[in-house]
Write a protein that holds these residues in place. Sequence first.
Motif, PDB file in Angstrom:
ATOM      1  N   ALA A 225     111.549  67.280 -13.971  1.00  0.00           N
ATOM      2  CA  ALA A 225     111.448  67.232 -15.430  1.00  0.00           C
ATOM      3  C   ALA A 225     112.819  67.131 -16.086  1.00  0.00           C
ATOM      4  O   ALA A 225     113.108  67.801 -17.077  1.00  0.00           O
ATOM      5  N   GLY A 226     113.677  66.296 -15.497  1.00  0.00           N
ATOM      6  CA  GLY A 226     114.937  65.956 -16.143  1.00  0.00           C
ATOM      7  C   GLY A 226     114.746  64.757 -17.058  1.00  0.00           C
ATOM      8  O   GLY A 226     113.615  64.330 -17.325  1.00  0.00           O
ATOM      9  N   PRO A 227     115.838  64.173 -17.572  1.00  0.00           N
ATOM     10  CA  PRO A 227     115.708  63.031 -18.476  1.00  0.00           C
ATOM     11  C   PRO A 227     114.905  61.873 -17.903  1.00  0.00           C
ATOM     12  O   PRO A 227     114.097  61.263 -18.609  1.00  0.00           O
ATOM     13  N   ALA A 228     115.085  61.538 -16.616  1.00  0.00           N
ATOM     14  CA  ALA A 228     114.348  60.414 -16.023  1.00  0.00           C
ATOM     15  C   ALA A 228     112.864  60.720 -15.936  1.00  0.00           C
ATOM     16  O   ALA A 228     112.018  59.910 -16.332  1.00  0.00           O
ATOM     17  N   GLY A 229     112.513  61.891 -15.417  1.00  0.00           N
ATOM     18  CA  GLY A 229     111.102  62.238 -15.255  1.00  0.00           C
ATOM     19  C   GLY A 229     110.374  62.395 -16.566  1.00  0.00           C
ATOM     20  O   GLY A 229     109.237  61.921 -16.723  1.00  0.00           O
ATOM     21  N   LEU A 230     111.002  63.042 -17.544  1.00  0.00           N
ATOM     22  CA  LEU A 230     110.346  63.240 -18.838  1.00  0.00           C
ATOM     23  C   LEU A 230     110.154  61.915 -19.568  1.00  0.00           C
ATOM     24  O   LEU A 230     109.104  61.687 -20.186  1.00  0.00           O
ATOM     25  N   THR A 231     111.157  61.039 -19.519  1.00  0.00           N
ATOM     26  CA  THR A 231     111.024  59.741 -20.187  1.00  0.00           C
ATOM     27  C   THR A 231     109.951  58.900 -19.516  1.00  0.00           C
ATOM     28  O   THR A 231     109.143  58.245 -20.191  1.00  0.00           O
ATOM     29  N   ALA A 232     109.906  58.904 -18.187  1.00  0.00           N
ATOM     30  CA  ALA A 232     108.865  58.157 -17.473  1.00  0.00           C
ATOM     31  C   ALA A 232     107.481  58.688 -17.847  1.00  0.00           C
ATOM     32  O   ALA A 232     106.551  57.907 -18.102  1.00  0.00           O
TER      33      ALA A 232
ATOM     34  N   ARG B 249     114.976  69.349 -25.178  1.00  0.00           N
ATOM     35  CA  ARG B 249     113.773  69.725 -25.925  1.00  0.00           C
ATOM     36  C   ARG B 249     113.093  68.501 -26.512  1.00  0.00           C
ATOM     37  O   ARG B 249     111.861  68.410 -26.534  1.00  0.00           O
ATOM     38  N   HIS B 250     113.896  67.548 -27.000  1.00  0.00           N
ATOM     39  CA  HIS B 250     113.311  66.327 -27.567  1.00  0.00           C
ATOM     40  C   HIS B 250     112.514  65.564 -26.515  1.00  0.00           C
ATOM     41  O   HIS B 250     111.380  65.138 -26.775  1.00  0.00           O
ATOM     42  N   LEU B 251     113.091  65.377 -25.325  1.00  0.00           N
ATOM     43  CA  LEU B 251     112.395  64.622 -24.280  1.00  0.00           C
ATOM     44  C   LEU B 251     111.135  65.340 -23.814  1.00  0.00           C
ATOM     45  O   LEU B 251     110.096  64.711 -23.593  1.00  0.00           O
ATOM     46  N   ALA B 252     111.205  66.658 -23.658  1.00  0.00           N
ATOM     47  CA  ALA B 252     110.031  67.408 -23.221  1.00  0.00           C
ATOM     48  C   ALA B 252     108.930  67.356 -24.267  1.00  0.00           C
ATOM     49  O   ALA B 252     107.746  67.162 -23.947  1.00  0.00           O
ATOM     50  N   ASP B 253     109.307  67.506 -25.529  1.00  0.00           N
ATOM     51  CA  ASP B 253     108.321  67.471 -26.605  1.00  0.00           C
ATOM     52  C   ASP B 253     107.676  66.094 -26.702  1.00  0.00           C
ATOM     53  O   ASP B 253     106.463  65.969 -26.924  1.00  0.00           O
ATOM     54  N   ALA B 254     108.483  65.032 -26.502  1.00  0.00           N
ATOM     55  CA  ALA B 254     107.949  63.668 -26.564  1.00  0.00           C
ATOM     56  C   ALA B 254     106.942  63.432 -25.447  1.00  0.00           C
ATOM     57  O   ALA B 254     105.909  62.781 -25.649  1.00  0.00           O
ATOM     58  N   ALA B 255     107.213  63.953 -24.255  1.00  0.00           N
ATOM     59  CA  ALA B 255     106.282  63.777 -23.141  1.00  0.00           C
ATOM     60  C   ALA B 255     104.954  64.474 -23.416  1.00  0.00           C
ATOM     61  O   ALA B 255     103.876  63.920 -23.166  1.00  0.00           O
TER      62      ALA B 255
END
Length: 445
Positions: free
Chosen positions: A31-38, A87-93
């Motif tokens: 759940a880093g930037p790559a995983g959350l964005t994917a 937080r932004h990436l996690a919330d977006a996912a």
Amino acid sequence: MTADPPPTLAGASPTAAGPLRRSVDVLVIGAGPAGLTAAARLAAAGAGRVEVVDREPHPGGLTRHCRHRGFGVSDLHRLLTGPDYARHLADAAVRAGAVLRTGVGVTGWAGPLTAAVTGPAGPERLTARAVVLATGARERPRSARLVPGTRPAGVLTTGQALRSLHGELPSLHGGPWPLHGAQRDTVGRRAVVVGAGPSGRTTALALRRAGTEVVATVTDLPRHRTSWAQTLPTRSAREIPLLADTTVTGLHGRDRVESIGLRHRDGRTMTLRCDTVVFTGDWIPDHELARTGGIPLAPGSRGPSADTAFRTSEPGVFAVGTLLRPGESAGTAARDGALVAEPVLRHLADGGWPPTRVPVLAEAPLAWVAPDRIGPANSLAAPGRFSLEPAEPLVRPRLIVRQDGRILHRQRVWGPAVPGRPVRLSAAWRERAVAHGGPVLVSVG
């Protein structure tokens, strides 16, 4: 943002016969930037049930411990701190419909696309139609760098230092993110930072802000080939002594480190008193899951071997982010996460997995190139780029891409290219490569 509780399917429950068994459409590991964005892209595109698991208690990877600004510029076109970016990436996912589960570790494989996981709900077997490996990278610890001396406390990597200094911050919606492991005593009062790249900069400034005196930053690179001056333009950064052309000869201390021994390239030696030493840079992929799954590793980088659509040798398994490109930025990792959505959706739709992949190899003095394969022209992901790392400092190198003696591409790198800091190679040449030709070679001309 809060992580979802462990989900269950109708009729699925743990039994004495074994762990809970469930099926998902896409399993994202990390759940880093790559995983959350994917996960966000795939869930928004209607990929079905997209589930993200991460062994850490909160999402975001190392970025959530980096309080400086500089994140989100390339992918979000906003200037954010590391915690805000995470937080932004996690919330977006989560908003897109992905299920996010933290504190859940993947312990191995129970089949080609079945992961054995364990978490608060106990052991599970998760079977997916597609798996995205986004487990990231870690810095090589002192033991793996073969630094002699005693084994006292106070010897850390960047990740360990930032976790000790910062812990976790309040969540996006105001709820607490507990300070797990935030023990200020882990970091002392006089520190030496080994490494002068971006992670060295982050560590030195974080230590300074926390009240720790940074005695020096040490690098074996020549001064004119470091990125220190470029990456630390502030007055406070310039006040930190930079010892270039210098290697670590040993660490000394009993219960806690007391000093560090150094040797300059010209033979001069010195000893610096300190109670903390932080080793930065020298990134290695967290490739254990790929390796135990039988996926070949790329030469040099030791990340999973993958093509330009992020496909590994195992049908249905993709690899993205710093797992492929150790040392790359969070923005580049997030870009991989965005680009992998198209080939994953294509695989879910037709089950295709092109067998033909031409190797892409880095020649000395380059250490590695990623991705290290190119697939058929009609199976390429959206236009991307390759990352490569030099094995030694290079000044404005000219990169040449060849196949079977034919030049496919030339490119000049403007500025220094140093180990530990990947440079980017355009992917515009990849459609000119012959699918059934020999390996593509990337060299310095």
